[in-house]
Design a protein around this motif. Sequence first.
Motif, PDB file in Angstrom:
ATOM      1  N   LEU A 258      24.463   5.484 -30.943  1.00  0.00           N
ATOM      2  CA  LEU A 258      23.531   6.576 -31.180  1.00  0.00           C
ATOM      3  C   LEU A 258      22.580   6.267 -32.331  1.00  0.00           C
ATOM      4  O   LEU A 258      21.368   6.503 -32.234  1.00  0.00           O
TER       5      LEU A 258
ATOM      6  N   GLY B  65      18.482  13.574 -36.609  1.00  0.00           N
ATOM      7  CA  GLY B  65      19.149  12.321 -36.903  1.00  0.00           C
ATOM      8  C   GLY B  65      18.135  11.233 -37.181  1.00  0.00           C
ATOM      9  O   GLY B  65      16.979  11.303 -36.769  1.00  0.00           O
TER      10      GLY B  65
ATOM     11  N   ARG C  82      17.760   7.103 -36.878  1.00  0.00           N
ATOM     12  CA  ARG C  82      18.307   5.844 -36.398  1.00  0.00           C
ATOM     13  C   ARG C  82      17.966   4.702 -37.367  1.00  0.00           C
ATOM     14  O   ARG C  82      17.136   4.850 -38.264  1.00  0.00           O
TER      15      ARG C  82
ATOM     16  N   PHE D 184      15.505  12.131 -34.009  1.00  0.00           N
ATOM     17  CA  PHE D 184      15.888  12.847 -32.794  1.00  0.00           C
ATOM     18  C   PHE D 184      16.706  14.079 -33.180  1.00  0.00           C
ATOM     19  O   PHE D 184      17.430  14.059 -34.181  1.00  0.00           O
TER      20      PHE D 184
ATOM     21  N   ILE E 164      19.665  16.769 -33.286  1.00  0.00           N
ATOM     22  CA  ILE E 164      21.111  16.584 -33.136  1.00  0.00           C
ATOM     23  C   ILE E 164      21.860  17.895 -33.383  1.00  0.00           C
ATOM     24  O   ILE E 164      21.390  18.780 -34.092  1.00  0.00           O
TER      25      ILE E 164
ATOM     26  N   ARG F 126      25.771  14.889 -31.699  1.00  0.00           N
ATOM     27  CA  ARG F 126      25.363  14.896 -30.291  1.00  0.00           C
ATOM     28  C   ARG F 126      23.842  14.942 -30.214  1.00  0.00           C
ATOM     29  O   ARG F 126      23.204  15.823 -30.786  1.00  0.00           O
ATOM     30  N   ASP F 127      23.268  13.978 -29.503  1.00  0.00           N
ATOM     31  CA  ASP F 127      21.819  13.932 -29.299  1.00  0.00           C
ATOM     32  C   ASP F 127      21.431  15.047 -28.317  1.00  0.00           C
ATOM     33  O   ASP F 127      21.908  15.087 -27.184  1.00  0.00           O
TER      34      ASP F 127
ATOM     35  N   SER G  80      18.170  15.764 -27.488  1.00  0.00           N
ATOM     36  CA  SER G  80      16.767  15.573 -27.102  1.00  0.00           C
ATOM     37  C   SER G  80      16.511  16.090 -25.697  1.00  0.00           C
ATOM     38  O   SER G  80      15.508  16.772 -25.435  1.00  0.00           O
TER      39      SER G  80
END
Length: 355
Positions: free
Chosen positions: A54, A97, A99, A105, A107, A127-128, A130
């Motif tokens: 992730l 979040g 990366r 993104f 979350i 947990r994404d 998007s």
Amino acid sequence: MRTSDREGSIRGSLRRGITPRYVLELALEVMSDAVVVLNQEGEIVGLNRHAQELFGYRAEELLGEYLEVLVIDAARRRGPGGRELDLTRSRLPEPLGRRRDGSRFPIDIGFQTIETERGAMTLTTFRDISERRQIDKMKSDFIQNAAHELRTPLAAVAGLVSVLSQHRGSMSDDQLDNTLIALQKQGERARGMVNNLLDLTQLQHGHLELAIEDVAIRAALESVLEGHPAPPEIEIEFQMAEEAIIRVDARRLTQVIVNLLTNAYRSGAARVRIEGASMRKQVLIRVEDDGEGVSPELRDGLFEPFSRGFNRGPEGSGLGLVLGRDLVEAFGGDLWHEPVEPHGSRFNIRVPRSD
């Protein structure tokens, strides 16, 4: 401390004092999510494979770091509960979040504290969302577009009713008749939009009841043309060499073809052609016009709700094509568009044969 092969579902090194078995038990509780394990100081001491995928980090790159490296605009609480992030001071509407490559993104974050012989440990899940946010936006856009489209006929109805209420006594019979005809037309337009919205929603949820039966397609096409003739200025052509029996909902197929014919009539065409061709297991129905056609930049979104097509005049809602495609697919067929050179459009319906 290195994770053993049989514990590969929690890939990543662990800091001293935390056993691989312990972290494995914690992570297994939410293995479908990205899992990051924190010690009492709020340091990352383990993470599972989903977390590495992730956020784009290798496990060893995050060990000893704090969660702030993974969550934008958040600070770690001090004192009791210091292992959790304080998101109350964030300037963002929801957690984001971060990366390894810097991309962001939305979350969902969850915290679960568990007491162990080594002290309190925090299992943090990510947990994404998007895709969920994209779906929410599509729903919001759909509702906004539906409201916008309905506002036009409803405003016209309100205006016509106002004219009648204020000037009925002074209106001539012709004026009164024209106003009532316009009122009826706008009311039918609004009703058609609502019916299309309901049908589309029921289809997409699998709740629309279809009466699938054997239908003689040549006779069905002739009936459609008889009930919905072309305007006087448009030449209509019909061709189908032989009769064929198809398996469809007759009323719904008529609805699809009428919509395609109506679009063709509004396209600025001088000629509209409808034809049927029998194949071994299917029948192909074409509705073709020599109107202005669909501009290339609009073709990709032609079958999206409320799309702005070439033929979407003041009477259109942008729902007919997407509803038609979904209906034909429910018959086990397909519906698609092709440009016609030098100008014009061809819509193809392919449905299964019964005979």
